[in-house]
Design an enzyme around this catalytic site. Structure first.
Site, PDB file in Angstrom:
ATOM      1  N   HIS A   1       0.843  -1.182   0.000  1.00 15.96           N
ATOM      2  CA  HIS A   1       0.000   0.000   0.000  1.00 15.96           C
ATOM      3  C   HIS A   1       0.882   1.237   0.000  1.00 15.96           C
ATOM      4  O   HIS A   1       2.084   1.149   0.247  1.00 15.96           O
ATOM      5  CB  HIS A   1      -0.907   0.016   1.234  1.00 15.96           C
ATOM      6  CG  HIS A   1      -0.139   0.118   2.499  1.00 15.96           C
ATOM      7  ND1 HIS A   1       0.357  -0.979   3.171  1.00 15.96           N
ATOM      8  CD2 HIS A   1       0.260   1.204   3.219  1.00 15.96           C
ATOM      9  CE1 HIS A   1       1.016  -0.582   4.243  1.00 15.96           C
ATOM     10  NE2 HIS A   1       0.975   0.736   4.297  1.00 15.96           N
TER      11      HIS A   1
ATOM     12  N   HIS B   1       6.437   6.465  -2.224  1.00 20.61           N
ATOM     13  CA  HIS B   1       7.359   5.380  -2.546  1.00 20.61           C
ATOM     14  C   HIS B   1       6.761   4.102  -1.975  1.00 20.61           C
ATOM     15  O   HIS B   1       5.947   4.151  -1.068  1.00 20.61           O
ATOM     16  CB  HIS B   1       8.748   5.646  -1.962  1.00 20.61           C
ATOM     17  CG  HIS B   1       8.741   5.715  -0.469  1.00 20.61           C
ATOM     18  ND1 HIS B   1       8.394   6.873   0.211  1.00 20.61           N
ATOM     19  CD2 HIS B   1       8.983   4.784   0.479  1.00 20.61           C
ATOM     20  CE1 HIS B   1       8.445   6.627   1.517  1.00 20.61           C
ATOM     21  NE2 HIS B   1       8.791   5.377   1.711  1.00 20.61           N
TER      22      HIS B   1
END
Length: 183
Positions: free
Chosen positions: A40, A127
């Site tokens: 996620h 990221h």
């Protein structure tokens, strides 16, 4: 409940990251690798929250769905955080409609600020965390950064904001907000 808001990246990216992690684990066997089913992008970490506040959080998050359209992200390449010779974190780069992701993150932070939840991000830099080294870093992760160069780990459609509860290594969705604004 230990809560955070996030978006998931879809089956294609999960499959390709799974394949890539097999290769990378051989390069850095001592690193702590992420569980692919938990992939996620965190938007806002709320921390420990009383279960009684769940309805209040739902009410604050639900209006966000109509203000944001689904968007597409891709993952590839990567880098590390920490000392260049002993990285602490290995990450893959998130590309694609970053403006839409940042707008959703900022809107989420603004919606939850009146409830006492402040964003940890001065400037949100998305990221995808892949691994963590030991406390003082892991020199083997340097090889992983090199191995990620030029890699393409797939593309995914982001169509919902999710309030997750972290139960150790498992993430349980508590509120899902579909992104429904027309593009």
């Amino acid at each position: 409940m230990r809560l955070f808001t996030a978006v998931t990246l879809g089956r294609d990216i999960e499959t390709r990251v799974t394949q890539e992690l097999v290769r990378l684990r051989e390069l850095a066997p001592r690193a702590r690798w992420v569980r692919v089913e938990g992939l996620h992008l965190t938007l806002l970490f709320l921390g420990e929250v009383d279960r009684a506040r769940l309805a209040e959080l739902r009410a604050a998050l639900l209006p966000l769905g109509t203000r944001h359209a689904p968007f597409t992200l891709s993952v590839g390449g990567g880098g590390s955080f920490g000392q260049p010779a002993h990285p602490r974190v290995l990450w893959a780069d998130v590309r694609g409609d970053i403006a839409a992701l940042k707008a959703l993150q900022a809107d989420t932070a603004a919606a939850l600020l009146p409830l006492g939840f402040k964003s940890d991000y001065e400037d949100y830099a998305p990221h995808l965390t892949l691994a963590r080294g030991k406390e003082h870093g892991d020199a083997d992760l340097v090889q992983c950064v090199e191995a990620l160069a030029g890699s393409t780990l797939g593309e995914g459609r982001v169509d919902r904001l999710i309030l997750f509860e972290s139960q150790g290594a498992h993430y349980v969705p508590r509120v899902e907000v579909p992104l429904t604004r027309a593009p």
